[in-house]
Write a protein that holds these residues in place. Structure first.
Motif, PDB file in Angstrom:
ATOM      1  N   ILE A  31      38.392  38.218  32.634  1.00 58.15           N
ATOM      2  CA  ILE A  31      38.994  37.386  33.681  1.00 58.15           C
ATOM      3  C   ILE A  31      40.381  37.923  34.019  1.00 58.15           C
ATOM      4  O   ILE A  31      41.208  38.164  33.133  1.00 58.15           O
ATOM      5  N   THR A  32      40.629  38.098  35.317  1.00 54.24           N
ATOM      6  CA  THR A  32      41.943  38.535  35.791  1.00 54.24           C
ATOM      7  C   THR A  32      42.394  37.577  36.892  1.00 54.24           C
ATOM      8  O   THR A  32      41.583  37.124  37.697  1.00 54.24           O
ATOM      9  N   ILE A  33      43.694  37.282  36.909  1.00 52.46           N
ATOM     10  CA  ILE A  33      44.237  36.304  37.853  1.00 52.46           C
ATOM     11  C   ILE A  33      45.440  36.927  38.553  1.00 52.46           C
ATOM     12  O   ILE A  33      46.424  37.310  37.914  1.00 52.46           O
ATOM     13  N   ASP A  34      45.362  37.012  39.874  1.00 44.56           N
ATOM     14  CA  ASP A  34      46.381  37.700  40.679  1.00 44.56           C
ATOM     15  C   ASP A  34      47.425  36.739  41.241  1.00 44.56           C
ATOM     16  O   ASP A  34      47.226  35.525  41.303  1.00 44.56           O
ATOM     17  N   ASP A  35      48.530  37.353  41.703  1.00 43.22           N
ATOM     18  CA  ASP A  35      49.584  36.708  42.496  1.00 43.22           C
ATOM     19  C   ASP A  35      50.424  35.731  41.690  1.00 43.22           C
ATOM     20  O   ASP A  35      50.810  34.664  42.177  1.00 43.22           O
ATOM     21  N   LEU A  36      50.751  36.113  40.450  1.00 44.03           N
ATOM     22  CA  LEU A  36      51.660  35.299  39.650  1.00 44.03           C
ATOM     23  C   LEU A  36      53.099  35.495  40.129  1.00 44.03           C
ATOM     24  O   LEU A  36      53.427  36.545  40.663  1.00 44.03           O
ATOM     25  N   PRO A  37      53.954  34.470  39.948  1.00 44.70           N
ATOM     26  CA  PRO A  37      53.683  33.252  39.197  1.00 44.70           C
ATOM     27  C   PRO A  37      52.822  32.211  39.914  1.00 44.70           C
ATOM     28  O   PRO A  37      52.244  31.353  39.262  1.00 44.70           O
ATOM     29  N   TRP A  38      52.742  32.265  41.246  1.00 41.53           N
ATOM     30  CA  TRP A  38      51.873  31.329  41.975  1.00 41.53           C
ATOM     31  C   TRP A  38      51.613  31.911  43.354  1.00 41.53           C
ATOM     32  O   TRP A  38      52.526  32.426  44.002  1.00 41.53           O
ATOM     33  N   ALA A  39      50.359  31.848  43.792  1.00 41.07           N
ATOM     34  CA  ALA A  39      49.960  32.550  45.011  1.00 41.07           C
ATOM     35  C   ALA A  39      50.753  32.109  46.235  1.00 41.07           C
ATOM     36  O   ALA A  39      51.122  32.935  47.077  1.00 41.07           O
ATOM     37  N   SER A  40      51.019  30.816  46.358  1.00 44.64           N
ATOM     38  CA  SER A  40      51.692  30.318  47.567  1.00 44.64           C
ATOM     39  C   SER A  40      53.194  30.197  47.407  1.00 44.64           C
ATOM     40  O   SER A  40      53.872  29.672  48.293  1.00 44.64           O
ATOM     41  N   LEU A  41      53.747  30.703  46.312  1.00 48.29           N
ATOM     42  CA  LEU A  41      55.187  30.638  46.090  1.00 48.29           C
ATOM     43  C   LEU A  41      55.859  31.753  46.870  1.00 48.29           C
ATOM     44  O   LEU A  41      55.488  32.926  46.762  1.00 48.29           O
ATOM     45  N   GLY A  42      56.861  31.389  47.697  1.00 47.92           N
ATOM     46  CA  GLY A  42      57.516  32.381  48.538  1.00 47.92           C
ATOM     47  C   GLY A  42      59.012  32.196  48.603  1.00 47.92           C
ATOM     48  O   GLY A  42      59.567  31.211  48.110  1.00 47.92           O
ATOM     49  N   GLY A 110      56.029  43.250  46.279  1.00 47.17           N
ATOM     50  CA  GLY A 110      55.836  42.369  47.428  1.00 47.17           C
ATOM     51  C   GLY A 110      54.412  42.228  47.895  1.00 47.17           C
ATOM     52  O   GLY A 110      54.184  41.939  49.077  1.00 47.17           O
ATOM     53  N   HIS A 111      53.437  42.406  46.985  1.00 47.36           N
ATOM     54  CA  HIS A 111      52.018  42.373  47.370  1.00 47.36           C
ATOM     55  C   HIS A 111      51.784  43.329  48.542  1.00 47.36           C
ATOM     56  O   HIS A 111      51.222  42.991  49.584  1.00 47.36           O
ATOM     57  N   THR A 112      52.218  44.555  48.342  1.00 46.09           N
ATOM     58  CA  THR A 112      52.272  45.547  49.409  1.00 46.09           C
ATOM     59  C   THR A 112      50.905  46.170  49.667  1.00 46.09           C
ATOM     60  O   THR A 112      50.153  46.468  48.732  1.00 46.09           O
ATOM     61  N   ASP A 113      50.614  46.380  50.937  1.00 46.77           N
ATOM     62  CA  ASP A 113      49.369  47.009  51.369  1.00 46.77           C
ATOM     63  C   ASP A 113      49.585  48.519  51.404  1.00 46.77           C
ATOM     64  O   ASP A 113      50.356  49.030  52.221  1.00 46.77           O
ATOM     65  N   LEU A 114      48.919  49.246  50.514  1.00 46.58           N
ATOM     66  CA  LEU A 114      49.054  50.698  50.454  1.00 46.58           C
ATOM     67  C   LEU A 114      48.735  51.348  51.796  1.00 46.58           C
ATOM     68  O   LEU A 114      49.437  52.267  52.241  1.00 46.58           O
ATOM     69  N   TRP A 146      48.603  47.281  32.788  1.00 47.98           N
ATOM     70  CA  TRP A 146      47.619  47.200  33.859  1.00 47.98           C
ATOM     71  C   TRP A 146      48.261  47.120  35.228  1.00 47.98           C
ATOM     72  O   TRP A 146      49.290  46.467  35.406  1.00 47.98           O
ATOM     73  N   PHE A 147      47.625  47.774  36.193  1.00 53.84           N
ATOM     74  CA  PHE A 147      48.041  47.699  37.599  1.00 53.84           C
ATOM     75  C   PHE A 147      46.848  47.265  38.449  1.00 53.84           C
ATOM     76  O   PHE A 147      45.734  47.773  38.282  1.00 53.84           O
ATOM     77  N   ARG A 148      47.092  46.346  39.375  1.00 53.44           N
ATOM     78  CA  ARG A 148      46.056  45.877  40.297  1.00 53.44           C
ATOM     79  C   ARG A 148      46.522  46.120  41.736  1.00 53.44           C
ATOM     80  O   ARG A 148      47.617  45.717  42.138  1.00 53.44           O
ATOM     81  N   HIS A 149      45.689  46.799  42.534  1.00 55.22           N
ATOM     82  CA  HIS A 149      46.017  47.049  43.941  1.00 55.22           C
ATOM     83  C   HIS A 149      45.983  45.740  44.744  1.00 55.22           C
ATOM     84  O   HIS A 149      44.948  45.061  44.734  1.00 55.22           O
ATOM     85  N   PRO A 150      47.042  45.391  45.452  1.00 53.92           N
ATOM     86  CA  PRO A 150      46.930  44.289  46.409  1.00 53.92           C
ATOM     87  C   PRO A 150      45.864  44.587  47.460  1.00 53.92           C
ATOM     88  O   PRO A 150      45.717  45.735  47.913  1.00 53.92           O
ATOM     89  N   TYR A 151      45.125  43.562  47.823  1.00 60.73           N
ATOM     90  CA  TYR A 151      44.031  43.660  48.800  1.00 60.73           C
ATOM     91  C   TYR A 151      42.918  44.605  48.336  1.00 60.73           C
ATOM     92  O   TYR A 151      42.007  44.908  49.105  1.00 60.73           O
ATOM     93  N   LEU A 152      43.025  45.094  47.097  1.00 60.82           N
ATOM     94  CA  LEU A 152      42.083  46.080  46.536  1.00 60.82           C
ATOM     95  C   LEU A 152      42.012  47.342  47.392  1.00 60.82           C
ATOM     96  O   LEU A 152      41.005  48.053  47.371  1.00 60.82           O
ATOM     97  N   ILE A 175      44.546  51.432  35.957  1.00 60.29           N
ATOM     98  CA  ILE A 175      44.082  50.663  37.105  1.00 60.29           C
ATOM     99  C   ILE A 175      43.100  49.604  36.641  1.00 60.29           C
ATOM    100  O   ILE A 175      42.164  49.897  35.883  1.00 60.29           O
ATOM    101  N   ALA A 176      43.317  48.382  37.084  1.00 58.75           N
ATOM    102  CA  ALA A 176      42.420  47.269  36.778  1.00 58.75           C
ATOM    103  C   ALA A 176      41.491  47.060  37.968  1.00 58.75           C
ATOM    104  O   ALA A 176      41.895  46.506  38.987  1.00 58.75           O
ATOM    105  N   PRO A 177      40.245  47.513  37.865  1.00 65.30           N
ATOM    106  CA  PRO A 177      39.317  47.344  38.983  1.00 65.30           C
ATOM    107  C   PRO A 177      38.814  45.909  39.070  1.00 65.30           C
ATOM    108  O   PRO A 177      39.109  45.075  38.205  1.00 65.30           O
ATOM    109  N   VAL A 178      38.064  45.632  40.108  1.00 66.89           N
ATOM    110  CA  VAL A 178      37.402  44.333  40.290  1.00 66.89           C
ATOM    111  C   VAL A 178      35.932  44.601  40.573  1.00 66.89           C
ATOM    112  O   VAL A 178      35.611  45.359  41.485  1.00 66.89           O
TER     113      VAL A 178
END
Length: 324
Positions: A31-42, A110-114, A146-152, A175-178
């Protein structure tokens, strides 16, 4: 001849009965959980996270403890800051994760899109995304692994993908795949929209009730997919996000996969399967699961991908999105 046949019949009847049921797959899932500390926190939110958000955060962490499954959480350090300054209350949310026994990984600053930013800017954002994470983990003698690509999204060319893989390895990352992908973010947006509008409990209850089977149907789909592609049930890597609907349903989700015969394992254990060493030949615009990438690399026909569960239209409407 007749005597021989009689003897064979007698011998067969004397042997113990053997069940001829098919062998169950070795089902494992990380199990992997993205966008910590909270997805909608800005950055636009108050210095301290809103009280309701902290309640959901605490609910998710209670679920992690209750389930007792290994988990890796992936951090966007931009969510730790307000006006460019560290908000200690937000950093404490990461400490809360560590206190549950979770691992923490890098999900860029910043949840950056490569694909939008380009390789050089993306690599800089990876390093910016460990400014707080690396010293935080060092307090307990750990470091980000571990590293996870934003937007995969992992690269639009073989050259970029190879360069990024080399960069990550040089900085100590894997790299942590999905392999079990889903649209939990759509369900989460729908759930949050209902909460923001006053929290109609009947609608929230329906969302929770239909979300869990949707997520488990996705697990079933990717198990069938892996057996069709690889010939066996791959130890899966399951993507979720730190959001309200997962906070409300996490124990049910873990119980659901365990009821299907899955063992919840660490990401490191899942990654020991040799399939994860397969070449990822995908260089398209989107971010599909690694199972999809491998199948695309083998030029599997369109029909091979059929049957993936979809988010219902009523949930899309609540979320305010047109499609997945």
């Amino acid at each position: 001849m007749r005597l021989l046949f009689s003897c064979l019949l007698w011998l067969g009847s004397a042997l113990p009965a053997v069940a001829l049921s098919p062998v169950e797959p070795d089902r494992r899932i990380a199990i992997t959980i993205d966008d910590l500390p909270w997805a909608s926190l800005g950055d636009h939110q108050p210095h301290a996270p809103p009280a309701a958000m902290l309640e959901h955060h605490a609910q998710l962490l209670r679920g992690l403890r209750e389930a007792g499954a290994p988990v890796v959480g992936f951090v966007n350090e931009a969510k730790l800051e307000v006006d460019g300054r560290l908000a200690p209350e937000r950093l404490q949310m990461l400490r809360d994760w560590l206190q549950t026994g979770a691992e923490l990984g890098n999900h860029t600053f910043g949840h950056t899109d490569l694909h939008a930013a380009g390789l050089a800017a993306y690599q800089a954002d990876i390093l910016k995304g460990e400014r707080r994470l690396r010293p935080l983990l060092a307090e307990s003698g750990a470091k980000p692994e571990w590293f996870r690509h934003p937007y995969l999204r992992a690269g639009r060319s073989p050259g970029d993908k190879a360069a990024l893989a080399g960069f990550l390895a040089a900085h100590g990352y894997r790299i942590a795949p999905v392999t079990v992908d889903n649209s939990d973010w759509i369900w989460a947006r729908a759930y949050r929209n209902v909460l923001d509008r006053g929290g109609d409990e009947q609608v929230l209850k329906r969302l929770r009730a239909e979300y869990v089977p949707y997520m488990l149907d996705k697990v079933d789909y990717y198990e069938r997919f892996s057996i069709a592609l690889l010939g066996y049930a791959l130890p899966q890597t399951w993507l979720m996000h730190a959001n309200e609907i997962n906070a409300a349903t996490y124990p049910a989700l873990v119980a659901g996969v365990r009821a299907r015969g899955y063992r919840t394992v660490s990401l490191a254990e899942a990654m020991r399967d040799p399939a994860y060493a397969r070449d990822d030949a995908y260089t398209g615009a989107w971010g599909p699961s690694w199972l999809h990438r491998w199948a695309i690399g083998e030029n599997r026909p369109r029909e091979f991908f059929a049957g993936e569960p979809a988010t219902p239209p009523w949930v899309l409407d609540l979320a305010g999105v047109e499609g997945e």
